[in-house]
Write a protein that holds these residues in place. Structure first.
Motif, PDB file in Angstrom:
ATOM      1  N   ALA A 199       0.821  -1.213   0.000  1.00 10.32           N
ATOM      2  CA  ALA A 199       0.000   0.000   0.000  1.00 10.32           C
ATOM      3  C   ALA A 199       0.858   1.267   0.000  1.00 10.32           C
ATOM      4  O   ALA A 199       0.575   2.215  -0.723  1.00 10.32           O
ATOM      5  N   GLY A 200       1.916   1.249   0.795  1.00  9.55           N
ATOM      6  CA  GLY A 200       2.748   2.441   0.952  1.00  9.55           C
ATOM      7  C   GLY A 200       3.383   2.938  -0.330  1.00  9.55           C
ATOM      8  O   GLY A 200       3.709   4.123  -0.448  1.00  9.55           O
ATOM      9  N   TYR A 202       1.933   3.313  -3.119  1.00  5.82           N
ATOM     10  CA  TYR A 202       0.973   4.038  -3.948  1.00  5.82           C
ATOM     11  C   TYR A 202       0.738   5.453  -3.435  1.00  5.82           C
ATOM     12  O   TYR A 202       0.753   6.406  -4.206  1.00  5.82           O
ATOM     13  N   SER A 203       0.513   5.584  -2.121  1.00  5.99           N
ATOM     14  CA  SER A 203       0.266   6.923  -1.578  1.00  5.99           C
ATOM     15  C   SER A 203       1.458   7.836  -1.833  1.00  5.99           C
ATOM     16  O   SER A 203       1.294   9.046  -1.983  1.00  5.99           O
ATOM     17  N   ALA A 204       2.650   7.269  -1.914  1.00  6.09           N
ATOM     18  CA  ALA A 204       3.849   8.070  -2.176  1.00  6.09           C
ATOM     19  C   ALA A 204       3.797   8.726  -3.549  1.00  6.09           C
ATOM     20  O   ALA A 204       4.458   9.735  -3.792  1.00  6.09           O
ATOM     21  N   PHE A 206       0.956   9.858  -5.027  1.00  6.09           N
ATOM     22  CA  PHE A 206      -0.201  10.735  -5.260  1.00  6.09           C
ATOM     23  C   PHE A 206       0.185  12.211  -5.407  1.00  6.09           C
ATOM     24  O   PHE A 206      -0.342  12.908  -6.273  1.00  6.09           O
ATOM     25  N   TYR A 207       1.082  12.666  -4.541  1.00  6.63           N
ATOM     26  CA  TYR A 207       1.439  14.093  -4.598  1.00  6.63           C
ATOM     27  C   TYR A 207       2.200  14.443  -5.890  1.00  6.63           C
ATOM     28  O   TYR A 207       1.798  15.374  -6.604  1.00  6.63           O
ATOM     29  N   THR A 236       1.097   3.581 -12.194  1.00  4.71           N
ATOM     30  CA  THR A 236       1.103   2.333 -11.424  1.00  4.71           C
ATOM     31  C   THR A 236       1.228   1.130 -12.362  1.00  4.71           C
ATOM     32  O   THR A 236       0.817   0.033 -12.026  1.00  4.71           O
TER      33      THR A 236
END
Lengths: 355, 355
Positions: A199-200, A202-204, A206-207, A236
């Motif tokens: 999971a980690g 992907y959020s990295a 987003f910005y 992704t």
């Protein structure tokens, strides 16, 4: 709710179905879920019996380690219906294997094959009417595992939950995709978790992706974090470059995901006598090819879109438009892969598995 | 449960307290929580009114993006009780500022100061009896935010939940800490999220740390992922090296967390006329100092342990034992910082904030 137990899986059927309230013509990807979900809990060394039950929110402790330390992994797969209303999976063994590799890298327990495979098949069987018999339509399958064990101390949890949820999907069309080659941000470190579906990761993204969006690009082509000279992934997805009629893609590594679509496209291309070169591709090679006219296509590959053609890219504030292709390899490969998935062409590879 | 609302925060008090069932002499860090927690939900652009309510599990959708894409950040802080039974926070402005920096990097909404600060103060006030008046004891404060918005599509969520939970803590003693210098694994990428307190950074460390544990080391000293030549952090802490009576620590960067304890120790050391040199430290410098006898101490710094002295380190399969220190700077600095936190020494910096 009726309860049916068999030897291996407890099944609690939903009394009603939401299916009639769903507009299958206008599905947005990943936002509608079927009637059931699978839950299998792991408690201090032991996997409990999986439960298939109505899809619904569940209770979790605020100190669950997934919220604080990001122990969370997933897979993305699809089920397809053929002309006989049979439902097929595509290379589920590959996703299962990769899921447990991700688990190991995140210090999470491996999920038994029976839980993953039989659980998934039983769940899909139950929600079979959600898979539409129509090329382009599919059932997106999301197996995932989270650390449910409590405690705000940075160490692996003792309790985990494995789940499978299902989401009906239409053919994925993302519009014209322009990309920007990353010069500063990156998605993975050497010695990091880039190869895991964690999971980690992907959020990295987003910005930096938001910044790219604001500049008019839909995605980022990620480069290696140390030198930003090697082309690694697109958004992704894995990424392919067609230069002078050879398909190039980066080798998998601890920074690059071992994509199932990626390796399937490579296998199909090789079968079709298309030249494929799996090696690190430099940004400067891409620029040179764009400038001397040998760059023909760029496309991303992944489960959701299968193939995502890219119309142009930006690097160091210069935009390079790709030529229009009459015979797009991206689209040919996509059609060949889709035909295998929908059982419209012979599966010479033995990739499809009937439920 | 009684309901009391004031203008800004809704308070639902627990009718009973768990406090009498807690063995305060034998607390293990981060595993016991107080009677209440704070919840504040963000829905499509708007922060709702914060609610303080009994600590308990909450309902969340299986497709919540925190589970799939790791949008999750946190802070770690402590509250201390002085001799007059007053409760004090330590530099909460620094944690608040860093929290919103993390939020920005993970494409999450910033939390309003009133929610974070007033919410935290009200919550601690309510659970004030959980802060013991005893040097070493403290109340560990864990503000965190997760993406609750549903959907298995890799994009920022529209819904978030900010929470604060509290855990009583004893003085943290981790035993003798031996560390291994990372030669392969790493915790952060250039252009990545290493400087954010993002959940995903922590789970990435669990597997390498497990390997280190199996070799007899409690923690890893992380090096830069590209060259593994620069010393960056120790476990989940910043790291200091005392060589020839100068304290060295790496500068903060996008790979290195801007630790509140780290910068407080630097300020105290400078006040005490201890030489501090903030610059990249090479592994080869550390080895040379260990070999020529100028290496005096290594210690980690962080909120939980304040200072964590290291007794020796391994690099390329060679173990370097650190000399025993009669006048350990690590312990002196820890005592000076603790004295400020417990109001036993004058707070010349203005770091402490009364609740």
């Amino acid at each position: 709710m009726s309860n049916n137990a068999n030897d291996n899986i407890i099944i609690k059927k939903s009394e009603t179905s939401k299916i009639d309230s769903v507009d299958f013509e206008n599905l947005s990807f990943g936002n509608v879920f079927t009637d059931h979900m699978l839950i299998c809990d792991y408690k201090q060394g032991i996997w409990e019996k999986p439960v298939i039950q109505p899809y619904e929110p569940f209770l979790i402790d605020p100190s669950a380690k997934v919220f604080h330390y990001g122990q969370a992994i997933f897979e993305g797969m699809k089920a397809y219906k053929d002309g006989n209303d049979d439902v097929w999976l595509f290379r589920p063994d590959q996703n299962y294997e990769r899921f447990n590799k991700s688990a190991k890298r995140l210090a999470m327990p491996e999920v038994p094959e029976a839980v993953f495979m039989e659980g998934m098949k039983k769940l899909i069987e139950l929600d079979k009417q959600w898979v539409k018999n129509e090329v382009g339509s599919s059932l997106y399958i999301r197996p995932f595992m989270i650390a449910t064990g409590p405690g705000v101390v940075a160490a692996p949890a003792q309790f985990y939950r494995f789940m499978i949820i299902l989401s009906p999907a239409k053919a994925y069309y993302s519009g014209e995709v322009k990309v920007i080659v990353a010069e500063h941000y990156s998605r993975a470190a050497n010695g990091g978790i880039g190869a895991a579906k964690a999971a980690g990761n992907y959020s990295a993204q987003f910005y930096p992706t938001k910044l790219a969006n604001e500049m008019g690009y839909q995605q980022i082509i990620w480069t290696d974090d140390a030198t930003h000279t090697r082309l690694e992934e697109a958004g992704t997805m894995n990424v392919f470059f067609r230069i002078n009629d050879t398909l190039y893609t980066a080798p998998t590594s601890e920074r690059i995901l071992d994509g199932v679509t990626r390796k399937s496209l490579i296998a199909i291309a090789e079968r079709e006598n298309i030249k494929v070169d799996v090696r690190p591709i430099l940004v400067e090679e891409l620029i040179a090819a764009a400038e001397n006219g040998t760059l023909q296509e760029i496309f991303g590959s992944g489960t959701a879109a299968v193939v995502n053609p890219i119309v142009g890219f930006s690097y160091k504030e210069k935009y390079y438009e790709l030529p229009k292709q009459e015979n797009s390899l991206a689209l040919q490969l996509k059609a060949m892969l889709n035909n295998i998935q929908y059982k419209l062409a012979e599966d010479t590879f033995g990739w499809t598995v009937k439920i």
